[in-house]
Design a protein around this motif. Structure first.
Motif, PDB file in Angstrom:
ATOM      1  N   LYS A 228       0.841  -1.192   0.000  1.00 11.35           N
ATOM      2  CA  LYS A 228       0.000   0.000   0.000  1.00 11.35           C
ATOM      3  C   LYS A 228       0.881   1.249   0.000  1.00 11.35           C
ATOM      4  N   LEU A 229       0.502   2.202  -0.826  1.00  7.98           N
ATOM      5  CA  LEU A 229       1.297   3.415  -1.025  1.00  7.98           C
ATOM      6  C   LEU A 229       0.502   4.642  -0.591  1.00  7.98           C
ATOM      7  N   THR A 230       1.135   5.484   0.214  1.00  4.95           N
ATOM      8  CA  THR A 230       0.575   6.794   0.549  1.00  4.95           C
ATOM      9  C   THR A 230       1.481   7.863  -0.032  1.00  4.95           C
ATOM     10  N   VAL A 231       0.880   8.802  -0.738  1.00  2.00           N
ATOM     11  CA  VAL A 231       1.639   9.865  -1.395  1.00  2.00           C
ATOM     12  C   VAL A 231       1.080  11.216  -0.954  1.00  2.00           C
ATOM     13  N   TYR A 232       1.947  12.044  -0.392  1.00  5.90           N
ATOM     14  CA  TYR A 232       1.597  13.420  -0.064  1.00  5.90           C
ATOM     15  C   TYR A 232       2.106  14.260  -1.224  1.00  5.90           C
ATOM     16  N   GLU A 233       1.176  14.827  -1.974  1.00  9.36           N
ATOM     17  CA  GLU A 233       1.536  15.401  -3.273  1.00  9.36           C
ATOM     18  C   GLU A 233       0.696  16.645  -3.541  1.00  9.36           C
ATOM     19  N   GLY A 234       1.350  17.736  -3.850  1.00 10.90           N
ATOM     20  CA  GLY A 234       0.606  18.909  -4.281  1.00 10.90           C
ATOM     21  C   GLY A 234       0.192  18.720  -5.729  1.00 10.90           C
ATOM     22  N   CYS A 235      -1.065  18.401  -5.956  1.00 10.37           N
ATOM     23  CA  CYS A 235      -1.494  18.090  -7.321  1.00 10.37           C
ATOM     24  C   CYS A 235      -2.827  18.742  -7.630  1.00 10.37           C
ATOM     25  N   GLN A 236      -3.176  18.747  -8.901  1.00 11.65           N
ATOM     26  CA  GLN A 236      -4.429  19.348  -9.361  1.00 11.65           C
ATOM     27  C   GLN A 236      -5.477  18.308  -9.727  1.00 11.65           C
ATOM     28  N   ASN A 237      -5.117  17.031  -9.633  1.00  7.52           N
ATOM     29  CA  ASN A 237      -6.090  15.990  -9.956  1.00  7.52           C
ATOM     30  C   ASN A 237      -5.771  14.749  -9.148  1.00  7.52           C
ATOM     31  N   ILE A 238      -6.361  14.659  -7.969  1.00  6.93           N
ATOM     32  CA  ILE A 238      -6.117  13.541  -7.067  1.00  6.93           C
ATOM     33  C   ILE A 238      -6.525  12.220  -7.707  1.00  6.93           C
TER      34      ILE A 238
END
Length: 755
Positions: A228-238
């Protein structure tokens, strides 16, 4: 390890005096303060590189100094030996990922999420300048940075193709694709009509490449827990990010958790998944440690796409009284050999003017450069500079006022090219109101001097299409009277979390201070991407449905308790003995999700056949040009926009001002310089890439008509991008008025102004 979604603070209800024009209820139309304002100004808001993760390591990329070639050998021994280094990831030890999709699937728009087709760290080939060829992971950022300098790479080089102007003869026609904006269109025989027109204007224009410079450079924090992967990411389309990473790493989408609570600006640059995100996830998987990679400013230039350069021709033929008889707009842009799409550069010319004949066509060349990508009003920003400059030149040729010429050629009720009816068109009113507020009747004569300065006034029109996307929401009310809207939408600084509360308050009929929102997390119902100025309208459609369903259930409970319809939710639930009530709109998985996508595509197709929906606007500016040096200053600016209903004047006007500022940067300074011999970006920093500063931007007087579009949810058209459209032309037109010189190449630097 994951963190629970954060609840926003509830908005405070502003005083009645703050209500804006066209107010439709206790919340919509009011200048409400942003609910995230306190967290951001006090530094408690957590961005993607600020989450406290136990055992965190730091990654730094090693960028190729060549644009095309192959890695002969790579020596990481010194880097691995440096104290604190955990891992050096290269194409020799990186996990093999599933290749990215090569074609867009309308039933799964996450197939558009790939920043490029490069198999990062899965190949020894180098395709673009700055391509990451290694990533060093260490206990501290400083150790990773130094160890990265110790990686030695030997390359076999291939001469790249990077000269846009030289490659124009190789350009190929662009075909419009489903779900994407048009890249061409025609009405009658514009070429023949142009040759017969009594008055003709034929101009060529160029705009350069631009690169993204959001306040927050791209950053990723990746944590693996088993598979399982958790990504903290500033993005425009989750949604796109979650599904794309799941496919690349061959895990179920439900096993990928994307957290994107706060985003420090995106403007299109964070709408796709770029190299750093993939490499961070790969490094965390191999190291079995949490990894954080925050790009440097130069790293953003090297690994994230930007705005395409263009070469454009606009030819307009008109009668001597000013009616446009032919409008020809031809454009060529570029993409990378490793991906990219054609921006809708000619789209402005399809609907701004009711020319008797219209021809709009676009071509594209492929170069050995980083993929181009969306950048605020992609296509309209560049195309409007050309067409609105040419219209201004036509006014001069005719001896007509440029505002009157634009008004004379406005379409009445139908799109000139497509024949579809306008759902709502107020461009003429925006032009007229702007003219009056700016005092256009007092426009000075061309070439007027004020001391050593030449004074010029310019005008330009703006248009940007309105979009709607799928938005799944969950609405909960409880016995305390609180209402919570849950959806994985995005807050990039435009105030979405605030206006969501306003919409829920009015649609449900509860006080604004009782409403809060959960957002920015893939564990929440799927939200729309923050792009195309469509997020607010998309959320509005689902919020209306959810509130209607909730009110229906509340009224059913109320009737059982002998209460009238529309009773306060807290009292209804208390009398019914219920702690809370929840309704959902849409679904993220299974047949309902598939059916939701089918309905979305069907509605998009049907709407495109019935309606032309767009936000419009008009810019007016005054410039001063030093007659000796050509130094340019913007002294006065006023814009009037029709963006449909204005949910919150404070956040809407802020968005429009931001677009204008970005347009001023495009007009006066921004330019990515490419060494065509090596395909390398020569100015990858804010020291040499010039964005506007305070001295470049006057007070921006922004007005909105606040006139709802009856064919859009809650009448909302969208305000994120229309602000930049036409800005470059307004400045260029003012320079023409001041100096008599028509500058057709951006940016409008002093060497071009003085000629």
């Amino acid at each position: 390890m994951t963190l629970a979604p954060e609840r926003t603070a509830r908005p405070s209800a502003p005083p009645e005096a703050d209500a804006g024009p066209g107010r439709t209820g206790p919340a919509i139309g009011r200048a409400v303060d942003r609910v995230d304002g306190l967290a951001k100004t006090t530094g408690t808001a957590r961005f993607s590189a600020e989450y406290p993760i136990p055992g965190l390591t730091h990654a730094v990329l090693v960028h190729a100094p060549i644009a095309r070639g192959r890695i002969r050998s790579i020596d990481v021994a010194q880097a691995e030996a440096h104290p604190g280094v955990v891992l050096v990831l290269t194409h020799l030890n990186a996990p093999r990922l599933t290749p990215p999709p090569t074609r867009m699937n309308p039933m799964d728009l996450s197939t558009m999420a790939a920043g490029s087709s490069i198999a990062f760290l899965n190949t020894d080939e180098v395709h673009v300048d700055g391509q990451p060829v290694a990533a060093v992971v260490a206990e501290t950022l400083e150790s990773a940075q130094y160890a990265a300098s110790l990686v030695r790479v030997d390359y076999e080089t291939i001469t790249p193709t990077a000269d846009f102007e030289a490659e124009l003869p190789t350009a190929k026609a662009v075909r419009s694709m489903p779900v994407l904006p048009p890249t061409g269109g025609k009405r009658g025989d514009a070429r023949a009509a142009y040759t017969k027109a009594p008055v003709q204007v034929d101009l060529s224009f160029t705009t350069p490449q631009h690169n993204h410079n959001a306040l927050e450079p791209h950053a990723t924090t990746a944590v693996w827990d088993g598979k399982k992967l958790t990504v903290y990411e500033g993005c425009q389309n989750i949604d796109w990010t979650q599904k794309f990473l799941a496919k690349r790493f061959d895990v179920p989408a439900s096993d990928v958790h994307v957290v994107s609570k706060y985003v420090g600006g995106g403007f299109g640059g964070k709408s796709k998944v770029w190299a750093a995100t993939l490499i961070t996830c790969m490094a965390a998987q191999v190291a079995q440690r949490p990894v954080r990679l925050a790009l440097t400013r130069e790293g953003v230039y090297r690994t994230v796409g930007g705005r395409t350069p263009t070469r454009q021709r606009v030819a307009i033929g008109a009668s001597r009284t000013g009616q446009m008889e032919a409008l020809i707009h031809q454009a060529t842009s570029r993409k990378g050999r490793v991906g990219g799409e054609a921006d809708q550069i000619i789209s402005c010319s399809l609907d701004l003017y009711d020319a008797a004949t219209i021809l709009a066509e676009q071509k594209i060349v492929e170069l050995d450069l980083m993929t181009n990508t969306a950048m605020r009003a992609p296509g309209e920003a560049q195309g409007s500079f050309a067409v609105e400059s040419a219209v201004d030149e036509l006014a001069i040729e005719l001896g007509l006022d440029p505002v009157e010429l634009r008004l004379l050629n406005q379409p009445v009720d139908k799109s000139p090219v497509h024949g579809t009816r306008y759902s709502h068109r107020r461009l003429a009113q925006a032009l007229e109101q702007g003219r009056d507020l700016f005092g256009w009747a007092d426009r000075p004569a061309p070439g007027t001097r004020d001391g050593k300065d030449l004074v010029g006034w310019g005008v330009a029109a703006a248009i940007h299409p309105a979009w709607e996307f799928v938005a799944n929401v969950q609405l909960t009310v409880d016995a305390t009277g609180s209402a919570t809207l849950a959806c994985a939408f995005h807050e990039m600084g435009m105030g979405t979390a605030t206006v969501v509360g306003q919409m829920v308050a009015d649609c449900l009929g509860v006080p604004l201070e009782r409403v809060s929102a959960l957002y920015g997390d893939s564990d929440l119902p799927m939200g729309p991407g923050a792009g195309g100025s469509g997020q607010t309208a998309s959320l509005a459609a689902s919020i209306e449905k959810a509130c209607q369903a909730m009110r229906k259930r509340l009224d059913a409970l109320a009737s059982k308790s002998g209460m009238p319809d529309g009773s306060d939710p807290a009292e209804v639930l208390t009398r019914a003995g219920e702690q809370s009530l929840t309704v959902e709109v849409g679904a993220d998985t299974g047949p309902k999700a598939m059916w939701g996508q089918v309905r979305f595509l069907s509605k998009m197709v049907m709407d495109s056949r019935r309606w032309m929906k767009a936000a419009t606007g008009a810019h007016y500016c005054e410039v001063r040009v030093d007659a000796d040096t050509g130094e340019l200053r913007i002294r006065r600016w006023l814009s009037v926009f029709d963006v449909g209903r204005v949910v919150n004047p404070k956040t809407t006007h802020s968005q429009l001002r931001g677009g204008i500022v970005m347009g001023l940067g495009m007009a006066m300074g921004e330019e990515t310089l490419i060494d065509t011999r090596t395909a390398r970006i020569m100015n990858p920093s804010l020291a040499e890439y010039h964005v506007p500063v305070h001295a470049d931007v006057p007070h921006l007087d922004v007005h909105t008509l606040d006139d709802p579009d009856p064919q859009m949810p809650l009448g909302i058209l969208g305000a994120g991008e229309v602000g930049i459209v036409g800005v470059g032309a307004a400045v260029a037109n003012a320079i023409r008025h001041a100096t008599g010189r028509r500058v057709t190449d951006l940016p409008l630097t002093l060497d071009r102004i003085v000629g």
